[in-house]
Design an enzyme around this catalytic site. Structure first.
Site, mmCIF file in Angstrom:
data_model
loop_
_atom_site.group_PDB
_atom_site.id
_atom_site.type_symbol
_atom_site.label_atom_id
_atom_site.label_comp_id
_atom_site.label_asym_id
_atom_site.label_seq_id
_atom_site.Cartn_x
_atom_site.Cartn_y
_atom_site.Cartn_z
ATOM 1 N N ASP A 29 6.116 4.721 4.607
ATOM 2 C CA ASP A 29 6.964 3.759 5.085
ATOM 3 C C ASP A 29 6.941 2.461 4.309
ATOM 4 O OD1 ASP A 29 4.422 3.357 6.443
ATOM 5 O OD2 ASP A 29 5.164 2.140 7.649
ATOM 6 N N HIS A 46 0.806 -1.176 -0.206
ATOM 7 C CA HIS A 46 0.019 -0.068 0.088
ATOM 8 C C HIS A 46 0.777 1.312 -0.002
ATOM 9 C CE1 HIS A 46 0.867 -0.669 4.187
ATOM 10 N NE2 HIS A 46 0.388 0.484 4.522
#
Length: 301
Positions: free
Chosen positions: A84, A80
């Site tokens: 991060d 996704h």
């Protein structure tokens, strides 16, 4: 109670073999939402796939290029588009001479999220768009794309057929519960996706943050039960007279690090939106668009 797992052996930048087909390199971006940092996975030998290249850190890029020396990367997969997970995908692809990046379509209107590493990577665009159900193959390894919206609307998990394992990204983590942040995050979608993973019967989960989950079935049931118990606690606070999220969070999360209260507030909002959708709660907001938010008032119907 969720049987969290938090201990594992790692060093930043080190490439660790963790199963016959899987290696992991952990990025040095520890924090309250990333645990010890982002774990990038390398699947296969010789010709490999890379899952979740991670944040924009030059040291992590160098560590990945070193770990992949002498091998061919056929695919870069992204679970996704949070900051991060996806920002290093394009630099890594270019450093390797051009590798296709596969992921679900990013949200059309990603919302900036003020909770640490959970911000959206608004510049990310995959080369190949996944919708779920695709099969990505290499010599000796097979990855199946599994759409798991909830934590993010474009969240995708990847099942490694040969080891009956799943890379669940942030959808399921062994060290903590998963944050669901509206409007992109959705609690109904999250619970549905959690059930989809449970039905998959996976033997091992390899989250992007922290160690693997190896006792999968009871862990997933505890994960779901925790969500439903939290929802019942929210309803109880409404019964007690609370109407604002700012009244609910200090009571329900009094034992939690206050740095996590902003994220907890958003998860409470996600539950309240779900309860409103199901006709259990009514919400009122002063915003012109009528969207429920952190300042909305809620009452039981």
């Amino acid at each position: 109670m969720i049987p969290f797992v938090r201990d594992f052996d790692f060093a930043y930048g080190r490439c660790d073999p963790v199963s016959p087909l899987i290696r992991r390199v952990v990025a040095a971006n520890p924090g309250p939402f990333t645990f010890t940092g982002t774990g990038t996975y390398i699947v296969g030998r010789g010709t490999v796939a890379v899952i979740d290249p991670g944040p924009m850190l030059s040291a992590h890029l160098e560590a990945l290029v070193a770990a992949l020396d002498g091998e061919t990367v056929s695919h870069i997969l992204v679970t996704h588009t949070h900051a991060d997970h996806s920002p290093l995908a394009r630099p890594l692809a270019e450093a390797l001479g051009g590798v296709p990046i596969l992921a679900a379509e990013p949200p059309r209107r990603p919302e900036p999220m003020e909770v640490g590493e959970e911000g959206s990577d608004v510049s990310f665009h995959p080369d190949i768009v996944l919708t779920g159900g695709e099969r990505i193959e290499g010599p000796g390894w097979t990855l199946d794309a599994l759409a798991t919206p909830g934590h993010a609307s474009n969240h995708m998990a990847f099942g490694l057929v040969e080891e009956n394992a799943l890379f669940p990204g942030d959808h399921i983590m062994g060290w903590s519960t998963t944050v669901v942040i509206p409007p992109d995050g959705d609690m109904d979608a999250y619970l549905d996706s959690l059930e989809l993973v449970r039905q998959g019967g996976f033997a091992t989960l390899w989250p992007t943050h922290g160690p693997p989950v190896t006792d999968v079935a009871p862990f997933l049931m505890a994960y779901r039960d925790h969500r439903l118990a939290r929802e019942a606690q929210i309803v109880a606070r409404l019964e007690a007279g609370d109407q604002l999220i700012s009244e609910i969070v200090p009571v329900l999360y009094g034992a939690v690090d206050p740095r996590l209260w902003p994220a907890a507030s958003l998860s409470v909002l996600a539950h309240l939106i779900r309860l409103t959708r199901h006709g259990i709660v009514a919400g009122a907001t002063d915003d012109d668009d009528g969207a429920l938010n952190l300042s909305s008032r809620f009452i039981l119907v």
